[in-house]
Write an enzyme that holds these catalytic residues in place. Structure first.
Site, short mmCIF file in Angstrom:
data_model
loop_
_atom_site.label_atom_id
_atom_site.label_comp_id
_atom_site.label_asym_id
_atom_site.label_seq_id
_atom_site.Cartn_x
_atom_site.Cartn_y
_atom_site.Cartn_z
N LYS A 51 0.82 -1.22 0.00
CA LYS A 51 0.00 0.00 0.00
C LYS A 51 0.85 1.27 0.00
O LYS A 51 0.44 2.30 -0.53
CB LYS A 51 -0.93 0.00 1.22
CG LYS A 51 -2.01 -1.08 1.18
CD LYS A 51 -3.04 -0.82 0.09
CE LYS A 51 -4.21 -1.78 0.17
NZ LYS A 51 -5.12 -1.61 -0.99
N GLU B 182 -10.11 5.71 2.94
CA GLU B 182 -10.84 4.60 3.52
C GLU B 182 -9.84 3.48 3.77
O GLU B 182 -8.79 3.43 3.12
CB GLU B 182 -11.93 4.11 2.55
CG GLU B 182 -11.45 3.18 1.42
CD GLU B 182 -10.48 3.83 0.43
OE1 GLU B 182 -10.52 5.07 0.30
OE2 GLU B 182 -9.69 3.08 -0.19
N SER C 8 1.96 -9.64 -0.82
CA SER C 8 1.56 -8.23 -0.75
C SER C 8 1.70 -7.60 0.62
O SER C 8 1.86 -6.38 0.73
CB SER C 8 0.11 -8.09 -1.23
OG SER C 8 -0.73 -8.95 -0.51
#
Lengths: 262, 394
Positions: B87, B109, B376
């Site tokens: 991210k 969010e 990830s």
């Protein structure tokens, strides 16, 4: 073919601004919505906006969110909203009906939506999340059956976008009073008047203002600046606060708002 | 980089309130300028190297490969990035863009909290205000990330509406944005939302695929047989796939969350079991009923617990360029344990869904095959969930 003739003629005659009343269909139940709508028209509403409940109302404030949750929990949605429109027409209601909603239920309904709306007696649709860039895929089929789409102008809308929106020759332009969700506090009437004048200038288009308009005083202050005034969350809150007496309570509120326009 | 129009085939678009349209157009202009600006790209590259810790490693999973007895498995280690997941790649880029646009306030969010943490991190780094919207249910299951966001100085809003998960957090973030649009930058964390977000997030995450391609070439002298990544909104998959999209011989495989099983209806397998619809600004696959009402998603992984998916994935699915599988909560948990025991790497529960496809894929491609998996994120945030499910054991 002139689209949405009933809606256009409702705004065509001179006189006071039209009062537009919003209801979330199916809140608290289908039959109640029909009764409330008829009461609102008797009390002076000139146009009805029939809100189609949606599970993700990202442009609505808490009052309409709660109304949509109540309606959805009892079978509300686009199908019921169209049925409410049909029941109003069958009951002799002749005011223009604007279906107010979000795009996904309409998109999922598919190619049959325009005909279904026509058959239900709806005059136009206002779709919150369908801006200029995306509206063609709904505007084309609606106009093909004589209905139309009501576009929104926001405080952030640039003048070139306003031009493009007016060029669509819609039955009216819905001018959002502030940056925010439905039911927020109203912006200063002075800046709003300037904005409304800007949207109205040099055009035949009718301009209706909504978002945050709740009281007879709000209505009185905005009356000189718009062709129509929408009251939504205040009506929805009134319904919430008067279980079992919704129609009478809404009639009182709409009566006081209509009186403020005379 | 290809020019990002608003559509991927018939998917994508900008289905937002008029209030937001001018800001989306401004954002698109700013992004197109920035991506062509050598100064911006240099600043981004420097932050990737000196702050995020890139390039991330490409680790050969020798034990896992032996255990599964098929294709050689390589792990693209986004778990080793600062803040512990992919991210941050997107947040560093969009944070730079927000600063360049003169915005003083970031909103976001978050589902699993990784995107919230990454946003709060860049807000701290760039001196911006930061408010995060997170579903109340996710706040309960991701307590560690909630605390990390607060430590980083972000204001956290608990979203009680709807299913109290990621989709509701996104609705609430949109309500904030429509209210404060003039001074606020909405930092969307997934390859979803209205244009230009899906293309912009994909571009920023494409560093994953570019690095993986070069690293695998250096190590094996070849392209992989397949690239595999989990798909919620789909940003890590979009980033990995971007590096190989033009290599027709490389299979692209996305893995969605099948929750308690597709037949139970309690899942988040949007492409596998959804229909075309419009959610949160774009046209893509959506979990919704015949009335167009969005259905609650379910996954053990908060980051995949979303009833939508990025429009580029819908396009890759429809054109057949990528293939989408789904794996259940239990299969993900088994894969989580397998990686921890065989490789000494604790993956995020989101990532574990991609790992759960490896037994099938390793067998399919066989010992001559090579698979690159996007690891990830790391699983520290999920340990309380795992502990609760296993009654204190592991």
């Amino acid at each position: 073919m002139t689209t949405a003739p009933r809606l256009r003629s409702a705004f065509a005659a001179p006189g006071r601004p039209r009062l537009v009343a919003y209801l979330t269909c199916g809140d608290p139940a289908e039959a109640t919505t029909v009764a409330i709508a008829l009461a609102a028209v008797s009390a002076g509403a000139d146009v009805l906006e029939l809100g189609a409940p949606y599970s993700e109302p990202s442009a609505d404030g808490p009052a309409i969110q709660r109304a949509m949750e109540r309606a959805l929990s009892r079978g509300g949605g686009l199908t019921q909203t169209l049925r409410v429109a049909r029941r109003l027409r069958d009951a002799g209601c002749e005011v223009p009906l604007v279906l107010f909603g979000y795009y996904n239920p309409i998109f999922v309904r598919g190619a049959g939506f325009a005909h279904a709306a026509l058959a239900a007696g709806v005059d136009a649709a206002l779709v919150v999340d369908l801006p200029l860039e995306e509206q063609a895929e709904l505007l084309t089929p609606l106009r093909a059956v004589g209905l139309d789409l009501v576009p929104l102008v926001a405080p952030t809308t640039t003048s070139d976008r306003i031009e493009r929106i007016r060029a669509l020759a819609p039955p009216f332009v819905y001018c959002v009073s502030m940056t925010g969700v439905t039911g927020s506090a109203l912006a200063s009437p002075e800046s709003l008047a300037t904005r409304l004048a800007q949207v109205r200038t040099g055009t035949e288009a009718k301009v209706v203002v909504g978002f945050g308009i709740a009281t007879p005083n709000d209505v009185r202050r905005l009356a000189p600046h718009a062709d129509g005034i929408v009251v939504g969350s205040a009506i929805v809150r009134t319904i919430e606060e008067h279980p079992g007496h919704e129609a009478a309570a809404v009639a009182r509120l709409v009566g006081s708002l209509a009186a403020a326009l005379r | 980089m290809s020019s990002p129009g608003p559509y991927f085939g018939r998917f994508g678009g900008r289905f937002v309130a008029e209030t937001l349209m001018p800001s989306l157009l401004e954002l698109e202009r700013a992004w197109l300028e920035a991506r062509e600006d050598a100064g911006f790209q240099a600043e981004l590259a420097a932050l990737f190297t000196s702050y995020v810790g890139r390039p991330s490693l490409l680790t050969y999973a020798a034990n896992l490969t032996r255990e599964l007895g098929g294709a050689r498995i390589w792990l693209k280690r986004e778990d080793l990035n600062h803040t512990g997941a992919h991210k941050i790649n997107n947040c560093v880029g969009q944070g730079l863009l927000a600063r360049r646009m003169g915005k003083r306030r970031l909103i976001a969010e978050t589902g699993a909290g990784q995107h919230g943490v990454a946003t709060a991190t860049v807000a701290a780094l760039f001196g911006l205000e930061c408010e995060i919207y997170m579903g109340a249910e996710d706040i309960e299951r991701q307590a560690l990330n909630v605390f990390r966001m607060r430590v980083l100085g972000a204001t956290l809003h608990s979203v009680e509406q709807g299913t109290r998960t990621l989709k509701d957090a996104m609705n609430e973030a949109l309500r904030d944005w429509v209210t404060n649009v003039r001074d606020t930058y909405y930092l969307i964390g997934s390859a979803a939302g209205p244009h230009p977000y899906p293309a912009m997030v994909r571009d920023l995450q494409s560093v994953i695929g570019r690095e993986a391609r070069a690293q695998l070439y250096a190590a094996e002298g070849r392209l992989p047989s397949a690239c595999v990544a989990c798909v919620g909104g789909g940003s890590n998959a979009a980033g990995l796939f971007a590096g190989f999209i033009d290599d027709a011989a490389v299979d692209l495989v996305g893995v969605e969350a099948a929750g308690e099983g597709l037949a139970t209806g309690r899942h988040a397998a949007t492409i596998t079991a959804g229909r075309v619809g419009v959610l949160h600004g774009s046209k893509s696959f959506v979990l919704c009923d015949d009335e167009g009402q969005v259905l609650p998603a379910h996954s053990i992984s908060a980051g995949l617990d979303y009833p939508g998916v990025g429009p580029e994935h819908a396009f890759l699915h429809e054109t057949g360029r990528a293939r989408y599988l789904s794996r259940t909560d239990n299969e993900a948990l088994a894969a989580f344990r397998l990686l921890a025991r065989t490789e000494g790497i604790v993956p995020a529960l989101e990532t574990a869904h991609a790992l759960a496809a490896l037994p099938e894929l390793a067998a399919r491609y066989g010992p001559d095959g090579v698979i690159v998996v996007c690891l990830s994120g790391r699983g520290d945030k999920d340990l309380p969930t795992i502990e609760r499910l296993s009654g204190g054991g592991a």
